[in-house]
Write a protein that holds these residues in place. Sequence first.
Motif, PDB file in Angstrom:
ATOM      1  N   ILE A  21       0.837  -1.209   0.000  1.00 41.41           N
ATOM      2  CA  ILE A  21       0.000   0.000   0.000  1.00 41.41           C
ATOM      3  C   ILE A  21       0.869   1.256   0.000  1.00 41.41           C
ATOM      4  CG2 ILE A  21      -1.725   1.323   1.299  1.00 41.41           C
ATOM      5  CD1 ILE A  21      -2.511  -1.355   2.667  1.00 41.41           C
ATOM      6  N   PHE A  29      -4.925   7.214   7.504  1.00 40.56           N
ATOM      7  CA  PHE A  29      -5.007   6.875   8.930  1.00 40.56           C
ATOM      8  C   PHE A  29      -3.840   6.029   9.412  1.00 40.56           C
ATOM      9  CE2 PHE A  29      -6.372   2.595   8.090  1.00 40.56           C
ATOM     10  CZ  PHE A  29      -6.202   1.907   9.275  1.00 40.56           C
ATOM     11  N   THR A  68     -10.129   7.023   2.524  1.00 34.76           N
ATOM     12  CA  THR A  68     -11.500   6.562   2.729  1.00 34.76           C
ATOM     13  C   THR A  68     -11.747   6.211   4.196  1.00 34.76           C
ATOM     14  OG1 THR A  68     -10.679   4.424   1.944  1.00 34.76           O
ATOM     15  CG2 THR A  68     -11.995   5.718   0.413  1.00 34.76           C
ATOM     16  N   ASP A 102      -5.928   2.788  -6.711  1.00 35.29           N
ATOM     17  CA  ASP A 102      -7.059   2.715  -5.792  1.00 35.29           C
ATOM     18  C   ASP A 102      -7.909   3.959  -6.022  1.00 35.29           C
ATOM     19  OD1 ASP A 102      -8.735   2.463  -3.582  1.00 35.29           O
ATOM     20  OD2 ASP A 102      -7.122   2.095  -2.150  1.00 35.29           O
ATOM     21  N   ASN A 121      -8.405  -0.696  -8.694  1.00 33.36           N
ATOM     22  CA  ASN A 121      -8.916  -1.158  -7.398  1.00 33.36           C
ATOM     23  C   ASN A 121      -9.924  -0.136  -6.908  1.00 33.36           C
ATOM     24  OD1 ASN A 121      -9.235  -2.162  -4.766  1.00 33.36           O
ATOM     25  ND2 ASN A 121      -7.408  -1.069  -4.026  1.00 33.36           N
ATOM     26  N   VAL A 123     -12.904   0.788  -4.198  1.00 32.39           N
ATOM     27  CA  VAL A 123     -13.661   0.502  -2.972  1.00 32.39           C
ATOM     28  C   VAL A 123     -15.169   0.714  -3.167  1.00 32.39           C
ATOM     29  CG1 VAL A 123     -11.711   1.049  -1.444  1.00 32.39           C
ATOM     30  CG2 VAL A 123     -13.377   2.848  -2.004  1.00 32.39           C
ATOM     31  N   CYS A 143     -10.473  -4.756  -9.188  1.00 28.75           N
ATOM     32  CA  CYS A 143     -10.845  -5.293  -7.881  1.00 28.75           C
ATOM     33  C   CYS A 143     -12.116  -4.595  -7.435  1.00 28.75           C
ATOM     34  CB  CYS A 143      -9.731  -5.087  -6.852  1.00 28.75           C
ATOM     35  SG  CYS A 143     -10.220  -5.716  -5.227  1.00 28.75           S
ATOM     36  N   MET A 145     -14.690  -3.999  -4.480  1.00 33.79           N
ATOM     37  CA  MET A 145     -14.792  -4.113  -3.022  1.00 33.79           C
ATOM     38  C   MET A 145     -16.193  -3.778  -2.544  1.00 33.79           C
ATOM     39  SD  MET A 145     -12.765  -2.212   0.057  1.00 33.79           S
ATOM     40  CE  MET A 145     -14.228  -1.198   0.355  1.00 33.79           C
ATOM     41  N   ASP A 191     -13.441  -8.507  -3.243  1.00 32.14           N
ATOM     42  CA  ASP A 191     -12.894  -8.127  -1.935  1.00 32.14           C
ATOM     43  C   ASP A 191     -14.055  -7.830  -0.981  1.00 32.14           C
ATOM     44  OD1 ASP A 191     -11.768  -6.834   0.242  1.00 32.14           O
ATOM     45  OD2 ASP A 191     -10.561  -5.443  -0.945  1.00 32.14           O
ATOM     46  N   PHE A 194     -12.989  -5.259   4.302  1.00 31.32           N
ATOM     47  CA  PHE A 194     -12.868  -5.225   5.765  1.00 31.32           C
ATOM     48  C   PHE A 194     -12.885  -3.789   6.285  1.00 31.32           C
ATOM     49  CE2 PHE A 194     -11.376  -9.305   4.441  1.00 31.32           C
ATOM     50  CZ  PHE A 194     -11.983 -10.148   5.361  1.00 31.32           C
ATOM     51  N   PHE A 196     -15.207  -1.617   6.030  1.00 31.37           N
ATOM     52  CA  PHE A 196     -16.051  -0.674   5.288  1.00 31.37           C
ATOM     53  C   PHE A 196     -17.527  -0.969   5.563  1.00 31.37           C
ATOM     54  CE2 PHE A 196     -12.052  -0.228   3.130  1.00 31.37           C
ATOM     55  CZ  PHE A 196     -12.029   1.085   2.660  1.00 31.37           C
ATOM     56  N   LEU A 221      -9.261 -10.779  -2.928  1.00 26.77           N
ATOM     57  CA  LEU A 221      -8.293  -9.874  -2.291  1.00 26.77           C
ATOM     58  C   LEU A 221      -8.766  -9.587  -0.867  1.00 26.77           C
ATOM     59  CD1 LEU A 221      -6.562  -6.755  -3.803  1.00 26.77           C
ATOM     60  CD2 LEU A 221      -7.645  -6.587  -1.560  1.00 26.77           C
ATOM     61  N   GLY A 223      -7.974  -7.194   2.508  1.00 27.00           N
ATOM     62  CA  GLY A 223      -7.269  -6.007   3.008  1.00 27.00           C
ATOM     63  C   GLY A 223      -7.614  -5.737   4.462  1.00 27.00           C
ATOM     64  N   SER A 225      -4.894  -4.920   6.718  1.00 28.48           N
ATOM     65  CA  SER A 225      -3.689  -4.359   7.304  1.00 28.48           C
ATOM     66  C   SER A 225      -3.940  -3.135   8.200  1.00 28.48           C
ATOM     67  CB  SER A 225      -2.742  -3.967   6.156  1.00 28.48           C
ATOM     68  OG  SER A 225      -1.477  -3.576   6.649  1.00 28.48           O
ATOM     69  N   LYS A 227      -6.012  -2.394  10.331  1.00 30.14           N
ATOM     70  CA  LYS A 227      -7.371  -1.844  10.460  1.00 30.14           C
ATOM     71  C   LYS A 227      -7.883  -1.882  11.893  1.00 30.14           C
ATOM     72  CE  LYS A 227      -8.754  -1.775   5.707  1.00 30.14           C
ATOM     73  NZ  LYS A 227      -9.515  -2.338   4.596  1.00 30.14           N
ATOM     74  N   ARG A 261      -3.487  -7.232   0.635  1.00 29.44           N
ATOM     75  CA  ARG A 261      -3.145  -5.812   0.503  1.00 29.44           C
ATOM     76  C   ARG A 261      -2.650  -5.317   1.858  1.00 29.44           C
ATOM     77  NH1 ARG A 261      -5.606  -1.025   1.571  1.00 29.44           N
ATOM     78  NH2 ARG A 261      -5.265   0.696   0.124  1.00 29.44           N
TER      79      ARG A 261
HETATM   80  C1  7PJ Z   1      -9.044  -1.333   1.066  1.00 30.58           C
HETATM   81  C2  7PJ Z   1      -8.816  -0.745  -0.176  1.00 30.58           C
HETATM   82  C3  7PJ Z   1      -9.426  -2.719   1.122  1.00 30.58           C
HETATM   83  C4  7PJ Z   1      -9.295  -2.709  -1.273  1.00 30.58           C
HETATM   84  C5  7PJ Z   1      -8.520   0.731   1.370  1.00 30.58           C
HETATM   85  C6  7PJ Z   1      -6.978   1.181   4.318  1.00 30.58           C
HETATM   86  C7  7PJ Z   1      -8.158   1.927   3.855  1.00 30.58           C
HETATM   87  N1  7PJ Z   1      -8.941  -1.414  -1.346  1.00 30.58           N
HETATM   88  N2  7PJ Z   1      -8.500   0.560   0.040  1.00 30.58           N
HETATM   89  N3  7PJ Z   1      -9.535  -3.335  -0.088  1.00 30.58           N
HETATM   90  N4  7PJ Z   1      -8.834  -0.396   2.017  1.00 30.58           N
HETATM   91  N5  7PJ Z   1      -9.434  -3.415  -2.402  1.00 30.58           N
HETATM   92  O1  7PJ Z   1      -6.070   0.862   3.574  1.00 30.58           O
HETATM   93  O2  7PJ Z   1      -6.947   0.917   5.556  1.00 30.58           O
HETATM   94  O3  7PJ Z   1      -9.668  -3.323   2.171  1.00 30.58           O
HETATM   95  S1  7PJ Z   1      -8.189   2.257   2.096  1.00 30.58           S
END
Ligand code: 7PJ
Length: 283
Positions: A21, A29, A68, A102, A121, A123, A143, A145, A191, A194, A196, A221, A223, A225, A227, A261
């Motif tokens: 990322i 954040f 986001t 993204d 990608n 969201v 992708c 999401m 995806d 997570f 969201f 996918l 994501g 990380s 969070k 991710r």
């Molecule tokens: C995600 C993302 C995720 C995908 C973000 C962050 C918030 N794109 N962009 N999946 N999260 N595909 O990185 O914590 O979970 S932004």
Amino acid sequence: MAILKCASRTLDLSTTQVMGILNVTPDSFSDGGSLYDQQQLSVDVLLQKATEMVDQGATILDIGGESTRPNAKSVTVQQEMDRVLPALELLVANLDVVISIDTSSAALMTEAAKLGAGMLNDVRALEREGAMSAAAATGLPVCLMHMQGTPQTMQQAPEYQSVTAEVMHYLRNRAKLCEQAGIGAEQIILDPGFGFGKTLEQNLQLLQYTSAFVASGYPVLIGTSRKSMFGQLLARDVADRLAGGLASVAYAVMQGAAIVRVHDVKETVDVVTVIEAVKGQGE
Ligand code: 7PJ
């Protein structure tokens, strides 16, 4: 085995790929806009960080210019382009890696593809005006999401009858619409999204049922990380969520996630390598 066609490159998804990322936002954040020096994107720092991620084994780098996180400031398409496109050009010129963008903006998708992006990608799963046809015209993998609500409202009171079934239903439907718009089924990644519009329990249920998403046949996918699910579960600050994230990666990779991710590429690659080595043993 699934091969993604990412413009001039391909990605073999028969083992899990690690996506690093790179936030080019001054208000991210998880890394607090660390690529910024007095509101100015630092080219040296960006290239250094990106190069390090590639050296550590990332095969995709994801560049995002819109924060986001809940309550983040909204950006105009122009601001997003001004942040993302120079970073994309820099990385394309200097690194041998797939660059994912993204974004939810149709205009940025189109421009990024011209400048050498290898993946999109979103969201918002290509729900914005013109995004699906713009993405289809690029020929790049997408992708999709899932998010409940908007980044402004999503964490207020997320509600589902069955989170896995509803998220799966939404993603299958978006994937079908993408296919109708001309995006190849083999170029679509799903995806669960997570954090969201999900409570801790809902995030954990989605992770538990990673295999249900994998069973859709589309690459998945994950994501998670750094969070807030780990903040809630472990009472850890953002800077202290690595072990939690790695545990979730291990869980997802065991079930066949195609891409993870993450911010912490080195540690994640080790986890993926070990899990894949175990999975790959014959008797
Ligand atoms: C995600 C993302 C995720 C995908 C973000 C962050 C918030 N794109 N962009 N999946 N999260 N595909 O990185 O914590 O979970 S932004």
